[in-house]
Motif scaffolding. Sequence first.
Motif, PDB file in Angstrom:
ATOM      1  N   ALA A 122       1.009   3.154  -2.358  1.00 46.96           N
ATOM      2  CA  ALA A 122       2.049   3.704  -2.223  1.00 46.96           C
ATOM      3  C   ALA A 122       3.130   3.634  -3.203  1.00 46.96           C
ATOM      4  O   ALA A 122       3.398   2.393  -2.932  1.00 46.96           O
ATOM      5  N   ARG A 123       3.776   4.581  -3.122  1.00 48.04           N
ATOM      6  CA  ARG A 123       5.293   4.094  -3.040  1.00 48.04           C
ATOM      7  C   ARG A 123       6.325   4.136  -2.459  1.00 48.04           C
ATOM      8  O   ARG A 123       6.308   5.329  -1.832  1.00 48.04           O
ATOM      9  N   ALA A 279     -17.155  -3.612  -1.227  1.00 50.10           N
ATOM     10  CA  ALA A 279     -16.243  -3.467  -2.682  1.00 50.10           C
ATOM     11  C   ALA A 279     -14.875  -2.888  -2.536  1.00 50.10           C
ATOM     12  O   ALA A 279     -14.041  -3.204  -2.491  1.00 50.10           O
ATOM     13  N   GLN A 280     -14.726  -2.736  -0.747  1.00 54.84           N
ATOM     14  CA  GLN A 280     -13.433  -1.877  -0.937  1.00 54.84           C
ATOM     15  C   GLN A 280     -12.493  -2.844   0.103  1.00 54.84           C
ATOM     16  O   GLN A 280     -11.561  -3.203  -0.371  1.00 54.84           O
ATOM     17  N   GLN A 281     -13.306  -4.178   0.577  1.00 56.58           N
ATOM     18  CA  GLN A 281     -12.341  -5.036   1.323  1.00 56.58           C
ATOM     19  C   GLN A 281     -12.465  -5.915   0.028  1.00 56.58           C
ATOM     20  O   GLN A 281     -11.283  -6.846  -0.044  1.00 56.58           O
ATOM     21  N   ASN A 287      -6.584  -7.173  -5.119  1.00 55.37           N
ATOM     22  CA  ASN A 287      -5.399  -6.262  -6.077  1.00 55.37           C
ATOM     23  C   ASN A 287      -4.573  -6.022  -5.074  1.00 55.37           C
ATOM     24  O   ASN A 287      -3.701  -5.535  -5.262  1.00 55.37           O
ATOM     25  N   TYR A 288      -4.156  -5.869  -3.660  1.00 55.15           N
ATOM     26  CA  TYR A 288      -3.200  -5.584  -2.812  1.00 55.15           C
ATOM     27  C   TYR A 288      -3.033  -4.294  -2.927  1.00 55.15           C
ATOM     28  O   TYR A 288      -2.378  -3.723  -2.745  1.00 55.15           O
ATOM     29  N   GLU A 289      -4.285  -3.673  -3.138  1.00 59.46           N
ATOM     30  CA  GLU A 289      -4.346  -1.874  -3.088  1.00 59.46           C
ATOM     31  C   GLU A 289      -5.020  -1.704  -1.955  1.00 59.46           C
ATOM     32  O   GLU A 289      -5.489  -2.314  -0.758  1.00 59.46           O
ATOM     33  N   TYR A 290      -4.610  -0.462  -1.336  1.00 56.73           N
ATOM     34  CA  TYR A 290      -5.558   0.239   0.132  1.00 56.73           C
ATOM     35  C   TYR A 290      -6.742   0.831  -0.061  1.00 56.73           C
ATOM     36  O   TYR A 290      -6.753   1.441  -1.494  1.00 56.73           O
ATOM     37  N   LEU A 298      -6.545  -4.035   5.566  1.00 58.42           N
ATOM     38  CA  LEU A 298      -6.128  -4.286   4.683  1.00 58.42           C
ATOM     39  C   LEU A 298      -5.567  -5.517   4.271  1.00 58.42           C
ATOM     40  O   LEU A 298      -6.195  -6.649   4.874  1.00 58.42           O
ATOM     41  N   ASP A 299      -5.529  -6.347   3.372  1.00 59.32           N
ATOM     42  CA  ASP A 299      -5.031  -7.191   2.908  1.00 59.32           C
ATOM     43  C   ASP A 299      -4.047  -7.215   3.939  1.00 59.32           C
ATOM     44  O   ASP A 299      -2.279  -6.958   3.733  1.00 59.32           O
ATOM     45  N   PRO A 300      -3.363  -8.817   4.334  1.00 57.56           N
ATOM     46  CA  PRO A 300      -2.557  -8.320   5.617  1.00 57.56           C
ATOM     47  C   PRO A 300      -0.788  -8.867   5.059  1.00 57.56           C
ATOM     48  O   PRO A 300      -0.324  -8.494   6.028  1.00 57.56           O
ATOM     49  N   ILE A 301      -0.440  -9.080   3.265  1.00 62.74           N
ATOM     50  CA  ILE A 301       0.815  -8.886   3.246  1.00 62.74           C
ATOM     51  C   ILE A 301       0.919  -6.968   2.965  1.00 62.74           C
ATOM     52  O   ILE A 301       2.014  -6.574   3.694  1.00 62.74           O
ATOM     53  N   ILE A 302      -0.607  -6.905   2.563  1.00 65.21           N
ATOM     54  CA  ILE A 302       0.016  -4.892   2.895  1.00 65.21           C
ATOM     55  C   ILE A 302       0.105  -4.046   3.968  1.00 65.21           C
ATOM     56  O   ILE A 302       1.219  -3.208   4.690  1.00 65.21           O
ATOM     57  N   ALA A 303      -0.546  -5.128   5.519  1.00 63.75           N
ATOM     58  CA  ALA A 303      -0.299  -4.510   6.566  1.00 63.75           C
ATOM     59  C   ALA A 303       0.532  -5.030   7.039  1.00 63.75           C
ATOM     60  O   ALA A 303       0.812  -3.718   8.136  1.00 63.75           O
TER      61      ALA A 303
END
Length: 336
Positions: A122-123, A279-281, A287-290, A298-303
Amino acid sequence: MRFLAPLALSLAVLGPAQAAAAEVNIYTTREPKLMEPLLEAYTKETGTKVNVVFLKDGLAERVAAEGTSSPADLMMAVDAGNLIDLVDKGLTQPIASETLKAAVPEQLRGADDQWFALSWRARVIYAAKDLGIDTITYEDLADPKFSDQICIRSGQHPYNTALVAAYIAHHGAEETEKWLVGLRDNLARKPGGGDRDVAKDIVGGICKLGPANSYYVGLMRSGSGGPEQQPWGDGIDVKLATFKDGGTHVNISGVVLAMNAPNKEEAINLVEYLVSDEAQQIYAKANYEYPVKAGVPLDPIIASFGEIKIDRMPLAEVVKNRKTATELIDRVGFDN
């Protein structure tokens, strides 16, 4: 699994014994190390060998020059525009897969099944913790209340031209030019550096906010980007900006199937694996991507950024405005 040296070796030299084994050949402009965990997991699960050639530039030219003898099965790239360029140059073929259609949202894939997103970012807006805003739109970036408060990388960087192209898709070229003038006038420094420099300069007191990609926050806060970057990531808030008439602008990493793929069936099997829950996990954690597939954690940071509403504007429509976006950025002297 063997990763071939960038540009130095060609998969065209694979011998008959190698070719007889189940394998998939990938040409990618994305750093191979980002894909290693995924491809290693796939090989372990299926026994299929995955060969990767990294090309920093000239992907389309390489495949076009190889013609019908090209060993490329799949081509991977960051940014929807790069994938669509490969399609427009006649270097791809549709991927017939109901699995992919079920996993990838409509606006993140080609209407003709020629390209599919595998992950997205995301931007967002990096903001100083004392800025005191709860929500923000991309339109707000041109508001005079943010005069001398915004940092940004070059307007002509693909991340920003994509955002400008999306703005055109929502508001038209004339309104976008006015917005660019307002955003330019709100800059605290000349555009430059990278997205992480936006965070660094906010922490350093040079500016208060700026657009940047979501996954860099994961790299900074986790320490993956280096210990010196952790204070940058920890020192900012992340706001999920939206268009007033839409959602948050996103861009993708994705894949196309090469026109002359010699291992078509194996290649499609690999792409279907890449949208599986497993794979999506890996995408989310490595890579900290969605993830493109709904329901994958999601990774907890991104969540921690909160629930995101993806802009419904199809990326194919956004890409059509890239040329106009770059012209407008130059016209207003954005990077001067």
